[in-house]
Each structure stands twice: as C-alpha cells, then as structure tokens.
Design an enzyme around this catalytic site. Structure first.
Site, PDB file in Angstrom:
ATOM      1  N   LYS A  55      42.592  36.953  50.429  1.00  0.00           N
ATOM      2  CA  LYS A  55      43.010  35.617  49.994  1.00  0.00           C
ATOM      3  C   LYS A  55      43.945  35.655  48.796  1.00  0.00           C
ATOM      4  CE  LYS A  55      38.740  35.158  47.273  1.00  0.00           C
ATOM      5  NZ  LYS A  55      38.086  36.354  47.845  1.00  0.00           N
TER       6      LYS A  55
ATOM      7  N   HIS B 109      29.533  38.000  42.506  1.00  0.00           N
ATOM      8  CA  HIS B 109      30.910  37.822  42.027  1.00  0.00           C
ATOM      9  C   HIS B 109      30.833  37.199  40.648  1.00  0.00           C
ATOM     10  CE1 HIS B 109      35.134  37.001  41.762  1.00  0.00           C
ATOM     11  NE2 HIS B 109      35.374  37.286  43.025  1.00  0.00           N
TER      12      HIS B 109
ATOM     13  N   GLU C 173      35.494  43.933  45.413  1.00  0.00           N
ATOM     14  CA  GLU C 173      36.466  43.082  46.089  1.00  0.00           C
ATOM     15  C   GLU C 173      37.636  42.734  45.165  1.00  0.00           C
ATOM     16  OE1 GLU C 173      34.141  39.732  47.194  1.00  0.00           O
ATOM     17  OE2 GLU C 173      32.709  40.903  48.378  1.00  0.00           O
TER      18      GLU C 173
END
Length: 540
Positions: free
Chosen positions: A68, A196, A286
């Site tokens: 993204k 996250h 990530e």
C-alpha cells in the site's frame, strides 16, 4: 534531444557510479526543450542499499514490503527479485504481487478485517498467512479459508506514531486470551502474533513492549492449549527518509535486544524439538516507507504565480510574525530555504520584504503526489534549483494545479521571488504518494525516470520482460540476489552516464554528476557473515 515524459516506454538510465538525483534533475531541466510536466527520479540504488541495510541490521527479521505504501511496478519487481516478502491488504494487492511471479508463501494478507470474497480468493491462490483481531473474523476465516495460518494482531501503544492504528485494529491482552481459546475450539491453525506500532513510530520502546506482550501470548497458547506458535510479525513503523538512518539504527538495536530477551533462538529450538522444520520460529516485519520514501525525488514546475500587494496593517503584522518566529525558533521549517547544496535559515527579519506576498501554482498537488499531506500527515518543503537566492524573501504559499481550494501544498514559507517556468524539487516523496494519486481535473500524474548504477549487473534480471527471462525468484529459497549486491567503497565523480530506455534505444547523453554517498561499508559486514547465514538472512 527533447525530454518527453509522455511516451509509453520505461525510462531507465544506467550510470557507472551512483548519481545524486537532484544533480540529475538540474541537468535534465537545464535543457531548454524539456517538457515541464512533473517527474520523479527513482533511485534503484537507494532501494538496494536499504535492503542490504535491513538484512545487516535486522538479520533475524524478514522484510515483507507493505504494498500500500507505493505500488510502483519497478519498485515491486526489484524487491521481489531481492527476496523480500510482501504485506498485502486486499485481493488486488495480492494479485499484483502474484503477477510478478512471487510465490504465495511470501505473502501475508495483513488486513485484520477482510471482505469474505477476498478471503476466498486468498484460499484459491494459496495465500495462507492472514491476520485477525476479533471473533467475527475467525468465523469468517473458518467458513472461507479453514486451512489458513492465522496471526492474531494485538493492540500497541502507538501514541508516539505519526499515523496511529490502535484505535481501529488490534486486540487487547484480555481479548487476545479469549481469541486464542476460540481459535483452538474452531480448530484453526493459530500460528503467531502480529502488531503494528503505528506508521512513523518515534519511540523504539514501542517495539520492545509489543514483543514482550507477544511472548506472553506465545506462552499462554502453548501452556493452556498446546498451540506451538512459531510466527511473529513486527509490523511497520520504520523510518525511511534520507536523514533517518540513526533513528532506524536505534529501532533495530531495540528490536534485536528485545528479540534476544523474549524470543531467543535456542529456546524456541528446544520448545519445538522433534517437530519438523515447518515449526521453526519465523520473524517478519512490514516495512513500507523504509524502502520507498527516500528513493523517490519529485520535480515540479511553477506553472503560474499570483502577487498580492499588502496594505500597511498586513505588512506590520507579517513583520511582527517573522520577528517572533526568528526569536522563538530560528530554524523553523518555514524559515528554511533549501538549495541543492545548502539549507539556509532566515536570521534577520529585515531580509523579509513584507510589501507583497506570492502564491505559486505547481503542476502537482494534493490529488496526486501530495496526497501524503492528508493521508500520511507529511510536511513537504521545496528545494530550489539555484544557489543564488538574492537578498530579499517573501511570504509565499505553494498550490496544486486543480480547481479545488483544498489543493494547498505549502501554506506559508519564505522564498526568493520565483518566475513561472522555474522548477522546484521535493525529496523523500516515495511513501504514500503514488499509491493514492488520481488524475483529478484530467491533470496527468508525474512520470518516473529510473536510475541504476553499481548494482545494475546484479539486479537487471529483475526487469526482464517476462518471468521466464528473469531468475526464477518465485522458487527462490534464499536471498542470493541480496547477497550478490556489491557497492564500491570509493566512488569517483564526474562520470559520463549512459541512458537506457526499455523497448527503445537512444544515444548516450552527456552529463556530469557528482556521486552521492552510499552505504557500501555494509557490504563488508555482509561478506563477513558465513555463506549459509547470508543464504537464509531472507528466508523466502
């Protein structure tokens, strides 16, 4: 030759040595026949350096690039070739990565709340790793992908992040205990924990706290239900701007320390003794902006300007504002005037001419590259392509080209007077820019010029016309491409670059470029690691 960025071919230019993107831009725009359309310089060398830096500083953590962040095809192809995995959030992102020839086991479907049809698609194409944070998602996965390897996403302390996610995603510790029990009752394959800490996380301690919580849940699942989790996802939040190297190093040290304390290699080898290699502890992260941010440099053109004369009251107010700003924060970003070689700060209020203010209109804006201002909370300030700034500066604002009054790039800064047709540059424009851009008002998006240098011979097969022509990276079980990257320790200057345009030959252009500093010292560290260690630094 006239520079034209509207052609269909990919503009890829190879240099003998690394090139400073801004110096290359200066060379391009110095051509009187250049098109004034916006364009990016995309430094493939920068991406390679970032990858080597990652596997050197975080050797136990496999990077899974957050698609993204930037969906540029050349960026994705290069990362796939280098052996990175991918963090996908939708069916389309999964399909994009699979179309590159990437194996499904290198993808994690890291969206805790997924559309049912997307889960079905993941099942059909063999993408098994996926996250969840609530009981409804567990039942949905049970119905549509019962063999999935599910990863419980937990809440984090993300108060020091630029973009916070914990108000939307993540189970608290009490809820996590109940979700582990439910996953066990549903006979789902609960393989690990993810978190996250927020995009642009400024506190390294946020990682260590989350790693500690993950270990508690690992122990709880094993001791209570006999679930041997073996997967830890550290999420995103890693800085990627050109001046963030020290901050990344601090985060990496904190992560390594915490992993050694809570997830030591020897302990998990003992806990999973007698079980096949599938249960070997796997740690991923990530990163998105880490890879993309500094590799993209945007050049725009001043297409119009509007000069507004100020009355006496406005002049007095502006003069007072400048004086107060210099007094309280003489290095405020609005007082900075960046040129290719210097950053100058206005120190004397008398240097600001308050008789007029100037609005500049550029050919890129918040609907295109600068959507990061809204969606990523970015601040963008221009680099002026001249060193002679003059003696007078004016209160200025920079606006995008659309008809929308929201299309404001810089609300207030102080600049020397510029003319229509001049160019300005914005650095660190790779994160959450291209991926959210639309051609509102029919205004075309910025094109990309890709540059490569010392690592080209290693990475060129990443850009073959088809997967069959490239190395079979879909079947790779090691990051041999990363291990093969080499950067020169001493880089010369004033090299004659050759221009390569995919699908179209072209003459070499004469241009002299000073070389930017590189992270070549990392290669020595990599070469000192045993071959078998390098081979599994990125376990594909």
């Amino acid at each position: 030759m006239k520079e034209d960025f509207n052609q269909e071919f990919i503009d890829l230019r190879k240099f003998d040595n690394p090139v400073n993107p801004i110096e290359l831009i200066q060379n391009i725009v110095s051509n009187p026949n250049v098109e004034n359309d916006p364009f990016y310089i995309v430094d493939l060398e920068d991406i390679c350096n970032k990858h080597i830096n990652w596997i050197t500083k975080l050797p136990r953590v496999e990077p899974h690039y957050a698609v993204k962040c930037n969906t540029d095809q050349m960026l994705l192809k290069l990362l796939a070739f280098l052996g990175a995995g991918f963090d996908c959030a939708s069916k389309n992102e999964i399909q994009t990565v699979l179309d590159l020839g990437v194996s499904p086991h290198r993808i994690i479907f890291a969206n805790p709340c997924k559309q049912a049809s997307f889960i079905k698609y993941a099942n059909r194409v063999g993408v098994n790793y996926m996250t969840f944070d609530n009981e409804h998602e567990l039942y949905k996965i049970k119905d549509h992908h019962p063999n999935a390897k599910i990863v419980l996403r937990i809440i984090t302390d993300d108060k020091n992040a630029i973009c916070r996610f914990s108000m939307k995603f993540g189970a608290d510790m009490d809820s996590s205990l109940r979700l582990i029990e439910l996953a066990h009752k549903l006979n789902l394959d609960l393989c690990g924990i993810s978190f996250h800490v927020g995009s642009g996380q400024m506190s390294p301690e946020a990682f260590s706290e989350s790693i500690q919580n993950a270990r508690k849940l690992f122990d709880y699942a094993r001791e209570r239900f006999g679930i041997r989790m073996n997967f830890l996802d550290l999420g995103g939040g890693y800085p990627g701007s050109s001046d963030s190297g020290d901050h990344f190093d601090t985060i990496a040290k904190e992560i390594n320390k915490s992993l050694e304390e809570h997830f030591p290699v020897d302990l998990f080898d003992k806990l999973n003794a007698g079980i096949d290699d599938e249960f070997t502890l796997k740690i991923i992260a990530e990163p998105g902006r880490y890879y993309a941010c500094s590799a993209f440099t945007l050049c725009v053109n001043v297409i119009a300007k509007r000069v507004m004369q100020q009355n006496d009251q406005q002049q007095q107010q502006d003069a007072q504002n400048v004086q107060n700003l210099i007094k309280t924060n003489n290095q405020h970003s609005s007082l900075a005037i960046q040129t290719p070689n210097h950053v100058n700060f206005i120190q004397n209020p008398s240097a600001v001419d308050t008789s007029k203010s100037i609005m500049y209109y550029i050919n890129d804006g918040v609907y295109a590259s600068f959507n990061c201002l809204f969606y990523d909370h970015s601040e963008c300030f221009p680099v002026l392509l001249k060193d002679d700034l003059g003696q007078r500066f004016y209160k200025s604002s920079i606006w995008g080209p659309t008809c929308d009054g929201l299309d404001l790039v810089c609300k207030e800064l102080y600049l020397p007077e510029m003319e229509t047709g001049e160019f300005m540059v914005f650095k660190n424009m790779g994160a959450y820019t291209i991926s959210g851009a639309v051609a509102f008002n029919g205004i075309p998006l910025a094109k990309c010029i890709y540059i490569a240098s010392t690592s080209w011979n290693t990475i060129k097969e990443a850009f073959a016309e088809s997967v069959d022509e490239a190395l079979p990276f879909a079947l790779n079980t090691s990051c041999h491409a990363s291990a093969s990257l080499a950067f020169q320790r001493a880089l010369g200057a004033n090299q004659q670059p050759a221009q390569i345009k995919i699908n179209e030959s072209d003459n070499a252009s004469d241009m002299a470029s000073n070389c930017s500093e590189q992270t070549s010292d990392m290669v020595d560290e990599l070469n000192n690691i045993a071959d078998d260690t390098v081979d599994c630094a990125i376990s594909c």
